[in-house]
Design a protein around this motif. Structure first.
Motif, short mmCIF file in Angstrom:
data_model
loop_
_atom_site.label_atom_id
_atom_site.label_comp_id
_atom_site.label_asym_id
_atom_site.label_seq_id
_atom_site.Cartn_x
_atom_site.Cartn_y
_atom_site.Cartn_z
N ILE A 159 29.09 76.33 80.78
CA ILE A 159 28.75 75.47 81.91
C ILE A 159 29.28 76.11 83.19
O ILE A 159 28.55 76.30 84.16
CB ILE A 159 29.32 74.06 81.72
N GLY A 160 30.58 76.44 83.20
CA GLY A 160 31.18 77.04 84.38
C GLY A 160 30.64 78.43 84.69
O GLY A 160 30.59 78.83 85.86
N LYS A 161 30.22 79.16 83.68
CA LYS A 161 29.65 80.49 83.89
C LYS A 161 28.25 80.42 84.51
O LYS A 161 27.80 81.37 85.14
CB LYS A 161 29.55 81.25 82.56
N GLY A 162 27.56 79.30 84.28
CA GLY A 162 26.18 79.20 84.74
C GLY A 162 25.24 80.00 83.85
O GLY A 162 24.27 80.60 84.32
N THR A 163 25.50 79.99 82.54
CA THR A 163 24.71 80.78 81.60
C THR A 163 23.24 80.37 81.62
O THR A 163 22.35 81.22 81.49
CB THR A 163 25.28 80.63 80.17
N VAL A 164 22.97 79.08 81.77
CA VAL A 164 21.59 78.58 81.82
C VAL A 164 21.42 77.68 83.04
O VAL A 164 22.39 77.23 83.64
CB VAL A 164 21.23 77.79 80.53
N ASP A 165 20.16 77.39 83.37
CA ASP A 165 19.87 76.52 84.52
C ASP A 165 20.06 75.05 84.18
O ASP A 165 20.38 74.24 85.06
CB ASP A 165 18.43 76.74 85.00
N VAL A 166 19.84 74.70 82.91
CA VAL A 166 19.92 73.29 82.48
C VAL A 166 20.73 73.22 81.19
O VAL A 166 20.39 73.89 80.20
CB VAL A 166 18.52 72.69 82.24
N VAL A 167 21.80 72.43 81.20
CA VAL A 167 22.59 72.18 80.00
C VAL A 167 22.29 70.76 79.53
O VAL A 167 22.43 69.80 80.29
CB VAL A 167 24.10 72.34 80.27
N VAL A 168 21.89 70.63 78.26
CA VAL A 168 21.51 69.35 77.70
C VAL A 168 22.56 68.88 76.70
O VAL A 168 22.97 69.65 75.82
CB VAL A 168 20.13 69.44 77.00
N THR A 169 22.99 67.63 76.84
CA THR A 169 23.93 67.05 75.90
C THR A 169 23.73 65.54 75.89
O THR A 169 22.89 65.02 76.63
CB THR A 169 25.38 67.41 76.28
N GLU A 170 24.47 64.83 75.05
CA GLU A 170 24.37 63.36 75.06
C GLU A 170 25.42 62.79 76.01
O GLU A 170 26.34 63.50 76.43
CB GLU A 170 24.48 62.80 73.65
#
Length: 356
Positions: A222-233
């Motif tokens: 998350i902090g690295k910005g690996t992806v544009d969208v992080v999905v979780t519950e």
């Protein structure tokens, strides 16, 4: 979408309302002159504040509402008490009625979600709405959802969040194929709950339908910005958000203490004023304030209830950008591209007549 963006505002929502709300609108208007505001709340409190900000007054309409939802009210109680009468409800109703492009409130999160869901209704094909947050990272801002709208999620709900988050990313980042990752305890395909693994299988097959599926990501991604969208519950997402906010304040406190520890540190801080100010702005949660309620037939932005005018300005600016970018249309377009959703939304055809 017209050139003018109208924002419907719950002026009584939040710990510092209505002053922080009105002041924040004044700051937002200075940057976006084509904004108009409808303030819902107690007129006797709002009107004097508009006199303090004369540039804001001509761009504002005040709708008197006596009922105000308390920050500690249960959603069910708030819905019974405030439906059709409260400043929160009326702010949402203005979006439903087409008077405003987007609604903003810093009030009770549970009550706001309940009212927004009841008033605007979930979009066809979306089982459960979610809350998306803009998250600063080492690479750039990203989107994380769900941030606490609901606790727990099955595979299909996680897929819904991926669709909604990628549509929001297309609005904010001008990227036609944002990368999407599922938050998990590891990046290996065998790890995690069955609902997460099943969502991963669905997203793998649908990758390219308005987004690019990256795979599983871990907390440090998350902090690295690996992806544009992080999905979780929502349970995990809310803990992650509060942990990040607390860590930012902790690091800021450590830094201030270190810079004041001795004379040489103070002199060094003086020379590094420009860099330190830039760091302070980057770590200030007020500058990324505003959660987007996703999956409803209308746009609602949740501001942090304890923020000040800077935070409200950020939430109102986000609301403006969501309306200007036509978020609802982009969500619909993403759902049309998504294979499963496209099948679900297709009307049933009449059975073919068999030859005699």
């Amino acid at each position: 979408m017209t050139d003018t963006i109208t924002i419907s505002v719950d002026a009584m929502g939040g710990d510092n309302a209505p002053r922080a709300v009105i002041h924040g609108a004044h700051l937002a208007l200075k940057e976006r002159k084509n904004t108009r505001f409808i303030f819902h709340g107690r007129q006797e409190q709002i009107a004097p504040l508009l006199e303090e900000f004369p540039a804001l007054k001509p761009a504002s309409t005040v709708r008197h509402c006596e009922a105000v939802i308390a920050m500690d009210e249960k959603p069910s109680q708030a819905l019974r008490k405030g439906r059709g009468t409260s400043s929160m409800w009326m702010a949402i109703q203005a979006v439903k009625d087409g008077e405003a492009d987007v609604a903003v409130s810093g009030g009770n999160t549970g009550a706001l979600m309940a009212m927004a869901t009841f008033c605007l209704r979930p979009m066809e094909g979306i089982a459960r709405p979610g809350i998306a947050a803009i998250w600063p990272t080492l690479r750039s801002d990203i989107i994380v959802l769900d941030m606490g709208a609901t606790i727990g999620a099955d595979a299909q709900q996680l897929v819904d969040y991926a669709i909604l988050g990628s549509a929001l990313a297309r609005c904010l980042f001008d990227d036609e194929a944002p990368t999407v990752g599922l938050l998990n305890v590891g990046t290996e395909e065998v790890k995690g709950l069955e609902s997460i693994k099943e969502a991963g299988r669905i997203l793998t097959e649908a990758s390219g339908s308005g987004f690019t599926y990256h795979g599983f990501v871990e907390g440090d991604d998350i902090g690295k910005g690996t992806v544009d969208v992080v999905v979780t519950e929502g349970f995990v997402g809310n803990i992650a958000l509060k942990t990040a906010e607390g860590t930012a304040r902790q690091v800021g406190s450590y830094l201030r203490s270190a810079l004041k520890s001795n004379l040489m540190s103070r002199i060094g801080a003086l020379f590094a004023t420009s860099a330190l100010n830039a760091l302070r702005r980057k770590m200030d949660p007020r500058t990324v304030n505003g959660g987007v309620f996703m999956g409803l037939n209308g746009i609602v932005i949740k501001s942090h209830g304890g923020t000040d005018e800077i935070g409200y300005k950020s939430a109102l600016s986000l609301a403006y950008e969501m309306a200007r970018s036509d978020l609802i249309a982009k969500i619909g377009d993403t759902m049309k591209r998504f294979p499963i959703k496209a099948v679900e939304a297709a009307p049933e055809s009449e059975p073919e007549a068999k030859p005699a």
